[in-house]
Write a protein that holds these residues in place. Structure first.
Motif, PDB file in Angstrom:
ATOM      1  N   UNK A  54       0.834  -1.212   0.000  1.00 24.21           N
ATOM      2  CA  UNK A  54       0.000   0.000   0.000  1.00 24.21           C
ATOM      3  C   UNK A  54       0.865   1.257   0.000  1.00 24.21           C
ATOM      4  N   UNK A  55       1.948   1.223   0.775  1.00 23.54           N
ATOM      5  CA  UNK A  55       2.858   2.376   0.817  1.00 23.54           C
ATOM      6  C   UNK A  55       3.454   2.642  -0.563  1.00 23.54           C
ATOM      7  N   UNK A  56       3.843   1.563  -1.247  1.00 29.10           N
ATOM      8  CA  UNK A  56       4.439   1.694  -2.578  1.00 29.10           C
ATOM      9  C   UNK A  56       3.415   2.243  -3.567  1.00 29.10           C
ATOM     10  N   UNK A  57       2.195   1.725  -3.519  1.00 30.31           N
ATOM     11  CA  UNK A  57       1.149   2.156  -4.449  1.00 30.31           C
ATOM     12  C   UNK A  57       0.725   3.600  -4.200  1.00 30.31           C
ATOM     13  N   UNK A  58       0.797   4.036  -2.952  1.00 24.87           N
ATOM     14  CA  UNK A  58       0.479   5.436  -2.650  1.00 24.87           C
ATOM     15  C   UNK A  58       1.498   6.384  -3.270  1.00 24.87           C
ATOM     16  N   UNK A  59       2.724   5.886  -3.430  1.00 27.50           N
ATOM     17  CA  UNK A  59       3.778   6.697  -4.036  1.00 27.50           C
ATOM     18  C   UNK A  59       3.647   6.747  -5.552  1.00 27.50           C
ATOM     19  N   UNK A  60       3.103   5.671  -6.164  1.00 28.89           N
ATOM     20  CA  UNK A  60       2.963   5.615  -7.620  1.00 28.89           C
ATOM     21  C   UNK A  60       1.704   4.830  -7.962  1.00 28.89           C
TER      22      UNK A  60
END
Length: 374
Positions: free
Chosen positions: A116-122
């Motif tokens: 989720x953290x990664x997807x929030x960034x991109x």
């Protein structure tokens, strides 16, 4: 955050979707035991990748289905992607990594948070090319999981079946195979299956793997000892045709006709078992080698081989298509294993042109030996 909307995974690529057959009890036992022992081996020296390669019709997808079910029972199934010729979205190589990431997230809360953290960034990662997907959706979030102390003794296994049926799968393999080899996904294992096609085989180069002491092992399904295959097919036919009262000598003939092709045996079972009152006459027609088979008798096999040949020939120019068809006809008509050089001499072709055709059709043409005997 809605992970499904962000990743847009393929729900049709799961082993539970559709009429996916598993191995009949008692068949493929040695192969399945080998795979499950590998999956359950938590030692640091075990290979993290397992590539099962086999010609068309040898039973790879059925084995993969049984592996998924076995892993699920043991709590070792990390994710799966079953490429399917019948399902269009399974042809899209962009779907492979996001689908696996989604399944991992649904089974591991720490990985889900990292993802989720990664997807929030991109927010566009799911539609990007595999070089970004493998790093951002798998390697980076999984390393966060491991760094937080999540290093299970029994590693979850990712199953990807029928690589050859996914368009441009090389673009995925170019990045996922090195990640497996170099153990950039510690605590994960990958079980992959495919036809022995050159654009896939090149990613599993045995010499390079041995030289670099990397972490993928290979298994050629079509090279399994004939006596083992024969025993499995005999058991498969015996159970599938149990209600027809077929004598042992006739069953033995059907086993010989099947060779190493489970799809041929499955075709026979479907054809004979659905015959009702016509089952006896259908059996006699199958046993009569001089007779011509009905289309329904070989439908499954015909569809498979027709699709493989069409896929190969459609990529060629008209001149190359004609050349390839002549080479295929010659291979069939020789009736005995011959080298590429002999085929080239018979047709007055360049040997590299013959090798090109044979290489493109390794799903249905078996080759062996240093001189590429066909």
């Amino acid at each position: 955050m809605d992970i499904i909307n962000k990743l847009n995974p393929s729900t049709s690529a799961l082993h539970e979707v559709g009429q996916r057959a598993e191995c009949i009890e008692g068949t493929r036992k040695e192969i399945l035991d080998n795979i499950m022992n590998w999956a359950g081996d938590g030692s640091s020296t075990t290979m993290t990748g397992y590539w099962m390669c086999g010609m068309a019709g040898t039973g790879k997808s059925t084995i993969a289905q049984s592996v998924c079910l076995g892993l699920k029972r043991k709590g070792l199934l990390g994710g799966e992607f079953f490429c399917s010729r019948q399902i269009e979205e399974c042809h899209d190589y962009h779907k492979v990594i996001p689908t696996i990431a989604y399944q991992l997230a649904s089974r591991n809360a720490k990985y889900q948070q990292a993802l989720c953290d990664v997807l929030n960034e991109d927010l566009q990662l799911a539609s990007k090319e595999p070089q970004y997907q493998v790093t951002k959706l798998l390697i980076d979030p999984w390393k966060r999981v491991v760094s937080r102390g999540e290093s299970p003794f029994l590693a979850p296994v990712i199953v990807i079946d029928a690589l050859d049926e996914c368009r441009d799968i090389s673009l995925v393999l170019e990045f996922i195979v090195p990640a497996i080899k170099k153990q950039e996904l510690p605590g994960l294992k990958f079980f992959l299956t495919s036809h022995p096609e050159q654009h896939i085989k090149k990613h599993f180069d045995l010499d390079a793997i041995q030289q670099e002491r990397l972490y993928v092992q290979k298994f050629y399904l079509h090279n399994v000892e004939k006596s083992i295959v024969k025993k499995d097919i005999s058991l498969f036919l015996g159970k599938g045709l149990i209600g027809l009262g077929i004598s042992k000598d006739k069953l033995d003939i059907l086993v010989e006709r099947s060779g190493a092709l489970f799809i041929y045996a499955a075709t026979l079972v479907k054809y004979l078992a659905s015959g009702g009152h016509r089952a006896s006459s259908r059996l006699e027609k199958v046993l009569n080698v001089k007779g011509s088979p009905d289309k329904i008798q070989t439908q499954m096999l015909d569809e498979l081989y027709t699709q493989i040949l069409s896929d190969s020939l459609d990529k060629l120019s008209p001149e190359e298509q004609d050349q390839s068809i002549r080479i295929i006809h010659t291979v069939i008509m020789t009736g005995t294993p011959v080298s590429c050089q002999i085929i080239a001499d018979l047709l007055d072709y360049k040997v590299q042109d013959v090798k090109a055709t044979i290489s493109e059709l390794q799903s249905v043409l078996y080759t062996s030996g240093p001189e590429e005997t066909i």
